[in-house]
Design a protein around this motif. Structure first.
Motif, PDB file in Angstrom:
ATOM      1  N   LEU A 459     111.945  35.300 -21.085  1.00  0.00           N
ATOM      2  CA  LEU A 459     112.381  34.487 -22.227  1.00  0.00           C
ATOM      3  C   LEU A 459     113.064  33.207 -21.768  1.00  0.00           C
ATOM      4  O   LEU A 459     112.941  32.163 -22.410  1.00  0.00           O
ATOM      5  N   ALA A 460     113.814  33.280 -20.668  1.00  0.00           N
ATOM      6  CA  ALA A 460     114.473  32.067 -20.180  1.00  0.00           C
ATOM      7  C   ALA A 460     113.427  31.074 -19.684  1.00  0.00           C
ATOM      8  O   ALA A 460     113.593  29.860 -19.803  1.00  0.00           O
ATOM      9  N   TRP A 461     112.350  31.599 -19.136  1.00  0.00           N
ATOM     10  CA  TRP A 461     111.254  30.724 -18.709  1.00  0.00           C
ATOM     11  C   TRP A 461     110.526  30.145 -19.922  1.00  0.00           C
ATOM     12  O   TRP A 461     110.213  28.961 -19.974  1.00  0.00           O
ATOM     13  N   ASP A 462     110.311  31.007 -20.903  1.00  0.00           N
ATOM     14  CA  ASP A 462     109.530  30.582 -22.072  1.00  0.00           C
ATOM     15  C   ASP A 462     110.022  31.298 -23.331  1.00  0.00           C
ATOM     16  O   ASP A 462     109.548  32.381 -23.659  1.00  0.00           O
ATOM     17  N   PRO A 463     110.967  30.688 -24.038  1.00  0.00           N
ATOM     18  CA  PRO A 463     111.527  31.346 -25.223  1.00  0.00           C
ATOM     19  C   PRO A 463     110.521  31.511 -26.346  1.00  0.00           C
ATOM     20  O   PRO A 463     110.825  32.171 -27.340  1.00  0.00           O
ATOM     21  N   SER A 464     109.339  30.926 -26.199  1.00  0.00           N
ATOM     22  CA  SER A 464     108.359  31.103 -27.266  1.00  0.00           C
ATOM     23  C   SER A 464     107.557  32.389 -27.094  1.00  0.00           C
ATOM     24  O   SER A 464     106.773  32.757 -27.962  1.00  0.00           O
ATOM     25  N   LEU A 465     107.712  33.062 -25.966  1.00  0.00           N
ATOM     26  CA  LEU A 465     107.058  34.365 -25.819  1.00  0.00           C
ATOM     27  C   LEU A 465     107.645  35.326 -26.844  1.00  0.00           C
ATOM     28  O   LEU A 465     108.832  35.308 -27.117  1.00  0.00           O
ATOM     29  N   THR A 466     106.819  36.188 -27.386  1.00  0.00           N
ATOM     30  CA  THR A 466     107.349  37.167 -28.330  1.00  0.00           C
ATOM     31  C   THR A 466     107.819  38.414 -27.584  1.00  0.00           C
ATOM     32  O   THR A 466     107.357  38.710 -26.480  1.00  0.00           O
ATOM     33  N   SER A 467     108.709  39.117 -28.224  1.00  0.00           N
ATOM     34  CA  SER A 467     109.174  40.381 -27.653  1.00  0.00           C
ATOM     35  C   SER A 467     108.009  41.314 -27.390  1.00  0.00           C
ATOM     36  O   SER A 467     108.005  42.068 -26.425  1.00  0.00           O
ATOM     37  N   GLU A 468     107.042  41.264 -28.264  1.00  0.00           N
ATOM     38  CA  GLU A 468     105.901  42.164 -28.107  1.00  0.00           C
ATOM     39  C   GLU A 468     105.055  41.783 -26.895  1.00  0.00           C
ATOM     40  O   GLU A 468     104.675  42.652 -26.101  1.00  0.00           O
ATOM     41  N   GLN A 469     104.770  40.492 -26.740  1.00  0.00           N
ATOM     42  CA  GLN A 469     104.004  40.065 -25.556  1.00  0.00           C
ATOM     43  C   GLN A 469     104.694  40.549 -24.281  1.00  0.00           C
ATOM     44  O   GLN A 469     104.069  41.052 -23.353  1.00  0.00           O
ATOM     45  N   ILE A 470     105.989  40.318 -24.245  1.00  0.00           N
ATOM     46  CA  ILE A 470     106.742  40.679 -23.039  1.00  0.00           C
ATOM     47  C   ILE A 470     106.721  42.193 -22.823  1.00  0.00           C
ATOM     48  O   ILE A 470     106.536  42.682 -21.705  1.00  0.00           O
ATOM     49  N   ALA A 471     106.909  42.920 -23.881  1.00  0.00           N
ATOM     50  CA  ALA A 471     106.890  44.383 -23.760  1.00  0.00           C
ATOM     51  C   ALA A 471     105.533  44.866 -23.265  1.00  0.00           C
ATOM     52  O   ALA A 471     105.453  45.780 -22.432  1.00  0.00           O
ATOM     53  N   ARG A 472     104.471  44.260 -23.773  1.00  0.00           N
ATOM     54  CA  ARG A 472     103.128  44.694 -23.369  1.00  0.00           C
ATOM     55  C   ARG A 472     102.912  44.465 -21.881  1.00  0.00           C
ATOM     56  O   ARG A 472     102.424  45.342 -21.156  1.00  0.00           O
ATOM     57  N   GLU A 473     103.262  43.278 -21.427  1.00  0.00           N
ATOM     58  CA  GLU A 473     102.988  43.015 -20.005  1.00  0.00           C
ATOM     59  C   GLU A 473     103.916  43.846 -19.117  1.00  0.00           C
ATOM     60  O   GLU A 473     103.517  44.325 -18.058  1.00  0.00           O
ATOM     61  N   TRP A 474     105.158  44.047 -19.575  1.00  0.00           N
ATOM     62  CA  TRP A 474     106.066  44.856 -18.776  1.00  0.00           C
ATOM     63  C   TRP A 474     105.595  46.311 -18.685  1.00  0.00           C
ATOM     64  O   TRP A 474     105.536  46.898 -17.604  1.00  0.00           O
ATOM     65  N   ALA A 475     105.269  46.877 -19.832  1.00  0.00           N
ATOM     66  CA  ALA A 475     104.898  48.296 -19.859  1.00  0.00           C
ATOM     67  C   ALA A 475     103.634  48.546 -19.037  1.00  0.00           C
ATOM     68  O   ALA A 475     103.545  49.539 -18.299  1.00  0.00           O
ATOM     69  N   ALA A 476     102.681  47.630 -19.139  1.00  0.00           N
ATOM     70  CA  ALA A 476     101.430  47.825 -18.406  1.00  0.00           C
ATOM     71  C   ALA A 476     101.656  47.725 -16.901  1.00  0.00           C
ATOM     72  O   ALA A 476     101.086  48.484 -16.118  1.00  0.00           O
ATOM     73  N   GLN A 477     102.486  46.768 -16.493  1.00  0.00           N
ATOM     74  CA  GLN A 477     102.733  46.622 -15.057  1.00  0.00           C
ATOM     75  C   GLN A 477     103.615  47.742 -14.515  1.00  0.00           C
ATOM     76  O   GLN A 477     103.473  48.166 -13.379  1.00  0.00           O
ATOM     77  N   THR A 478     104.566  48.184 -15.339  1.00  0.00           N
ATOM     78  CA  THR A 478     105.581  49.111 -14.850  1.00  0.00           C
ATOM     79  C   THR A 478     105.125  50.556 -14.909  1.00  0.00           C
ATOM     80  O   THR A 478     105.459  51.363 -14.042  1.00  0.00           O
ATOM     81  N   PHE A 479     104.376  50.897 -15.955  1.00  0.00           N
ATOM     82  CA  PHE A 479     104.006  52.301 -16.131  1.00  0.00           C
ATOM     83  C   PHE A 479     102.496  52.536 -16.080  1.00  0.00           C
ATOM     84  O   PHE A 479     101.998  53.226 -15.215  1.00  0.00           O
ATOM     85  N   SER A 480     101.810  51.988 -17.031  1.00  0.00           N
ATOM     86  CA  SER A 480     100.383  52.304 -17.129  1.00  0.00           C
ATOM     87  C   SER A 480      99.679  51.246 -17.964  1.00  0.00           C
ATOM     88  O   SER A 480     100.189  50.806 -18.982  1.00  0.00           O
ATOM     89  N   ARG A 481      98.462  50.890 -17.512  1.00  0.00           N
ATOM     90  CA  ARG A 481      97.649  49.953 -18.289  1.00  0.00           C
ATOM     91  C   ARG A 481      96.845  50.652 -19.389  1.00  0.00           C
ATOM     92  O   ARG A 481      96.163  49.984 -20.150  1.00  0.00           O
ATOM     93  N   ALA A 482      96.922  51.963 -19.435  1.00  0.00           N
ATOM     94  CA  ALA A 482      96.083  52.689 -20.407  1.00  0.00           C
ATOM     95  C   ALA A 482      96.390  52.181 -21.810  1.00  0.00           C
ATOM     96  O   ALA A 482      97.552  52.172 -22.226  1.00  0.00           O
ATOM     97  N   PRO A 483      95.380  51.748 -22.552  1.00  0.00           N
ATOM     98  CA  PRO A 483      95.654  51.193 -23.884  1.00  0.00           C
ATOM     99  C   PRO A 483      96.420  52.163 -24.783  1.00  0.00           C
ATOM    100  O   PRO A 483      97.309  51.740 -25.526  1.00  0.00           O
ATOM    101  N   GLU A 484      96.113  53.462 -24.702  1.00  0.00           N
ATOM    102  CA  GLU A 484      96.830  54.408 -25.561  1.00  0.00           C
ATOM    103  C   GLU A 484      98.315  54.388 -25.239  1.00  0.00           C
ATOM    104  O   GLU A 484      99.161  54.512 -26.128  1.00  0.00           O
ATOM    105  N   PHE A 485      98.619  54.249 -23.943  1.00  0.00           N
ATOM    106  CA  PHE A 485     100.027  54.207 -23.546  1.00  0.00           C
ATOM    107  C   PHE A 485     100.702  52.959 -24.102  1.00  0.00           C
ATOM    108  O   PHE A 485     101.751  53.025 -24.734  1.00  0.00           O
ATOM    109  N   VAL A 486     100.085  51.821 -23.852  1.00  0.00           N
ATOM    110  CA  VAL A 486     100.690  50.550 -24.277  1.00  0.00           C
ATOM    111  C   VAL A 486     100.844  50.520 -25.795  1.00  0.00           C
ATOM    112  O   VAL A 486     101.895  50.114 -26.316  1.00  0.00           O
ATOM    113  N   GLU A 487      99.831  51.009 -26.488  1.00  0.00           N
ATOM    114  CA  GLU A 487      99.892  50.960 -27.953  1.00  0.00           C
ATOM    115  C   GLU A 487     100.975  51.883 -28.507  1.00  0.00           C
ATOM    116  O   GLU A 487     101.487  51.666 -29.603  1.00  0.00           O
TER     117      GLU A 487
END
Lengths: 686, 686
Positions: A459-487
């Motif tokens: 957010l400090a880099w780009d405050p226009s990112l949404t919480s959801e965008q950030i959560a999606r990229e974080w969760a996929a990188q940190t835990f699993s890219r499986a769509p069911e997981f991310v969703e």
């Protein structure tokens, strides 16, 4: 022999040796092997890293970029980590060499491959991380096209870490900084910390607590700081120190720390020179002055501007003074929420150009929900910076799952009515986040708290990112890219902070936490030395109603906001009890009485946590056993503590309003006396 | 394009991500892949693990043995960690199922393969670790033949860990015990801790500081302790608690903690019942009473035996009271070294059968060298246990390399003249070691301090092992089996403790450390409230000489030893200044004056550390980069601090004796005032 059975030596869950398990240390930089089409695409691309070496041999920032790409690509390809025989998909690192040429990067693709560029070496490191992030998320290397520049120049972590290793409001173990053994010993963790920060664009670190020890300005600590600065410089991170305002007296041998005393000014100048001799790119000082017992210029009848400016003069054009606006006085009867505004706004224009005033997101203190701080927009001639708290002092500390990006998004997007949103006000300056790191293996005490570190940087880099965008990229990188997981997990994250608000302090209540450690509920506390330390000061509950009247009939804190904004806040149900004292039986828009609405909110919070636990329980197949269990165990704690908050709060409000619970409502599990009797002398982070 | 250069993506040293590096977490359980003939032999043996499952399904101890063997064998074979298709070299786990049948194991080989056996499940776990150790050291699986039984029933760690995470005398970060999040959250570290202990035979753990918090006896802590006990039970570890003697008053609501008060006795009985209901194999209580401000029976005019016996009565035949003999009184002018003997020996025979008196190795307090404690052998009708300190409070704390096995060997082999060596006296009971673990990734703060944990466990299992044998097996398992490495590093380890003695407190000096934190030299300190807290109390240096006269002309502490032993100690040059006040110019056997001899010893110590640094520097090719650098950096610190100790001590002795330094001796680097001015308020472990 018939009773012999060879046991299957399955590993994974059964394996001893956490070093081989997923223990969270790798954060979002796991680079888990790709699968399916994404893997095929990257294999087909067959990456090979090349560096334009003209005039830039041995540049440690480029070396870091090459190392990270090499490590990350191997890992994404699922290859053993050793050299690739020359692939044909060239990734060319080709950045300008201006050390201060700017931090933007581009990652483009043409027939020759991928090119990472930008005006300075750090551009290439940021570009490398961006490329790896995109590839991690499954992007096609043949069509990758990224360009980005940071919105804010200062993207900073504030560590409330003491030199003895204790972290104030830390819930992840001891400090990550091993001051005692620096400068001789440098932990690998210091490098991995810099990698994590660089990967999300953080470029400034205040290494010590704002409640500072003067001795950290002494030569033996400057040597320690230099070792950190040298280690972090390749990652684009500048170090700052929290400075104790009375240092000239504490360690300088002077009889005073009066900022207008020539000897004091000379002392700060000499101290700055000493630091810059060791650390040429030293960032500057962060100062908490005349706040909660810290010394400051008012001890000598001087203003905050007087105090900040003498340090600014010492730094000159080499660095920055960051002066905190978190002040409230024990001799001031005015609504605490108003005091910082009252004290600082009249000083607008008086601060030196290299002074930044750092303002918390809300006017009290990092509560689960606060309206934005009225100082934003009210000091057009002062450089204001936003201070957020990544560590969850008031939002469940080390165990509760609470994703904070929605809270920060709420503040950043708030329109001040005075020249733009909070984001627009602070964008020329920056954002600081109070770090949540510690010596725990997973860095942040819980796996999901890593998301808050990540989200703060993004957010400090780009405050226009949404919480959801950030959560999606974080969760996929940190835990699993499986769509069911991310969703499943992203919505859980997005709702988690509101759950905390609901089970702790719904409808605009604030600061109902127990004294000192702020762990658990303490709404009954009303006997502390200073009125504004008491939960009862904030809730103002009585037989008739509850809430803090901050309208014209009360403290009129609303008047600190621009009029149309004030009107909006006054009408916002989320801030109902923040701005109004409301009768228990007053009808809410829902048709229910305030009391019934309040009870309903607590229940909503508890139910939300139960739902989070269910959501997580369904993810077992997507997550490694160690982290799956760790998160699940935290959710058990959170479920119990959400009930504790609800039950203790309801028992207390009932003791005041004498009202029965709405029909069908579960009564508190225990009597009020039980909740009041609970004591946790060893609660962490105090 | 001519200026493009593809960089080689070498990994190892350059790799980010410590999770993949050797960071010390795996301790001596690395199971590094074998090479050469050892690998060929194990490959040819082709191990397959089998368990005799008759009547013992799902036994968690056997499961732990199978897991460890599976993991260890795969790792030794350099295979990816997944199931082997059935090999032909069967390893049969076949133990008796008597839970208290004894802990001895045998590992034998016949035509059918290797058989691990013994009377109880824990025998098989111990046997599995023994087998893996031997294979790690290169033993031939076809001829392996091991049989061993522990010498002592109690092989115990005492953790001086507080519930808030601080470790008294801890130099490895925060406590490994996450009390705050127990019982809901259990760290993987708690399992790996149990594995490490079981692998060296440790079977008892006191989880909290002897300076105990009474609230750890409350129900919420019993629940936490139960989770640990359940996690550790498969590894043969029983949990003990340090109990605060005043708990009946502190948390029990009683007006007194007088051990002869019937309500107090009932309270302890009920408390013990409550604990046993949760933890059926709870080990018992460790108590520090009437020592350094802790409450105790003497507060009520009762004896140590009275105090210990009431707790023993509460435990009954379920558990043991371990009562510390580390006492000295602020109202007692007698030589501190004599007070414990004076106080306890008259109580011989008065302690209940389930009471153990725990006696430190020497009569003062874990100094770099002390003569053995005169209580050993002097209480034939009392169960005595040896207390050693693994954490290096007085031996360089978290940084200095000091292998302590020679110190413990010295004590264990000391002949008491009253029925055997110290080892023989304590063998029917046990040994306790004050743990050196912490949250640092490598567990012990420095890699070489792992050797002290390891050596303590190995010596408690078998006090006849030599320091050298233990060092060899530790170094090979932990770092490298290369003969050149072992031959260089083992002698370095063996001499390291003597180096500390020489540069800190040579020739029998003791307790010259700075106040409180005990970090660095403080021989000049002489103004503390209690005389026996002052270094000057121990050195007794004056214009004429130095040393504590403990002969008949002085305190006569010598008389506490059996006469022939006393004569030997009085003549032992290592204890010269421990037992005698000696003139500065008195001739030593070397022909030099005492002063010249003393200076020479300091110089010997400094030179030894320099030689250690050289030895280590030559091992780079044998050790992974992260640990190589960590050890090297510690040695840089140790070299500087050895000089600091020498220089500060010499400057101080010169200020007293007025003597010049012997010719050719390097003068101290700074004036005495410099050394006296140094202050380290944040030194760890206090």
């Amino acid at each position: 022999m018939a009773r012999l059975l060879a046991l299957c030596l399955a590993v994974a869950a059964l394996l001893p040796g956490a070093a081989r398990a997923e223990d969270g240390y790798d954060l979002w930089l796991r680079y888990a092997p790709l699968e399916g089409e994404a893997l095929e695409r990257l294999e087909e691309f067959n990456p090979q890293i090349a560096v334009d070496l003209y005039n830039r041999e041995d540049n440690p920032t480029l070396e870091a970029a090459v190392r990270e790409l090499g490590f990350g690509l191997h890992s994404l390809l699922g290859e053993p980590a050793r050299s690739r025989p020359g692939g044909h998909g060239r990734i060319l690192i080709d950045c300008g060499s201006h050390p201060t040429g700017g931090e933007q990067y581009f990652v483009t693709t043409d027939r020759q491959g991928i090119r990472i560029g930008g005006p300075s070496h750090i551009s290439c490191l940021y570009g490398a991380y961006a490329l790896l992030r995109e590839l991690s998320l499954g992007a096609d290397p043949r069509t990758i096209n990224l360009t980005s520049a940071p919105a804010m120049p200062l993207r900073m972590l504030n560590h409330w870490d003491n030199p003895d290793g204790h972290v104030e409001r830390g819930y992840a173990g001891r400090s990550i900084f091993d001051w005692w053994n620096l400068p001789d010993r440098l932990d690998q963790r210091m490098i991995d910390y810099a990698r994590a920060n660089a990967s999300i664009g953080i470029n400034a670190v205040v290494v010590n607590n704002v409640n500072a020890q003067a001795y950290m300005l002494e030569p033996r600590y400057i040597a320690k700081l230099k070792r950190l600065a040298d280690a972090w410089r390749p990652y684009g991170i500048r170090v700052f120190l929290s400075a104790r305002f009375s240092a000239p007296r504490d360690i300088g041998g002077l009889p005073t720390a009066d900022p207008l005393d020539p000897a004091v000014r000379a002392w700060w100048r000499a101290k700055a020179d000493e630091i810059y001799a060791a650390i040429p790119d030293f960032g500057g000082f962060l100062v908490k002055a005349n706040s909660e017992g810290q010394p400051g210029p008012q001890d000598y009848g001087r203003s905050h501007a007087d105090g900040a400016n003498v340090l600014a003069e010492a730094l000159g054009n080499r660095g920055t003074v960051i002066w905190r606006a978190f002040v409230y006085s024990e001799h001031n009867d005015v609504d605490r929420a108003m005091q910082a505004f009252d004290e600082f706004v009249p000083l607008d224009g008086q601060f030196a150009p290299n002074v930044i005033v750092q303002v918390k997101n809300g006017p009290i203190d990092f509560q689960p929900r606060e309206p934005f701080h009225p100082m934003f927009g009210a000091m057009p001639n002062t450089r204001l910076m936003l201070e957020a708290q990544i560590t969850k002092e008031y939002l469940g500390q080390g165990t509760h799952l609470a994703y904070l990006a929605p809270m920060w998004e709420e503040v950043l997007h708030a329109d001040t009515g005075r020249g733009g949103t909070v984001a627009q006000i602070v964008q020329p300056v920056g954002m600081a986040g109070v770090a949540n790191t510690g010596s725990d293996r997973n860095w942040t005490g819980s796996d999901f708290d890593q998301a808050n570190w990540y989200a703060f940087g993004r957010l400090a880099w780009d405050p226009s990112l949404t919480s959801e965008q950030i959560a999606r990229e974080w969760a996929a990188q940190t835990f699993s890219r499986a769509p069911e997981f991310v969703e499943a997990v992203v919505p859980m994250m997005l709702g988690s902070r509101q759950a905390v608000v609901d089970y702790m302090t719904p409808l605009g209540l604030a600061h109902q936490m127990a004294t000192g450690h702020h762990y658990g509920p303490g709404p009954w506390v009303c006997d502390l030395a200073r009125p504004e330390w008491n939960p009862c000061y904030y809730a103002r509950a009585d037989r008739q109603g509850i809430g803090f009247d901050r309208t014209a009939s009360g403290s009129n804190a609303l008047a600190q906001y621009a009029p149309p904004v004030a009107a909006g806040l006054a009408a916002d149900p989320d801030y109902l009890l923040w701005f109004h004292h409301v009768g228990w039986d007053q009808a809410m828009p829902s048709g229910r009485s305030l009391w019934a609405e309040l009870v309903g909110r607590y229940d909503t919070g508890v139910a939300a946590v139960d739902a989070m636990a269910d959501t997580w329980a369904a993810q077992q197949r997507h997550v490694d056993p160690q982290r799956f269990r760790a998160v699940a165990e935290n959710l058990v704690i959170q479920q119990a503590e959400a009930r504790w908050w609800r039950d203790a709060s309801l028992a207390w409000w009932q003791s005041i309003n004498g009202l029965p619970l709405p029909e069908g409502t579960r009564p508190p599990q225990h009597e009020l006396d039980y909740y009041r009797s609970l004591a946790f002398p060893e609660a962490p982070g105090q």
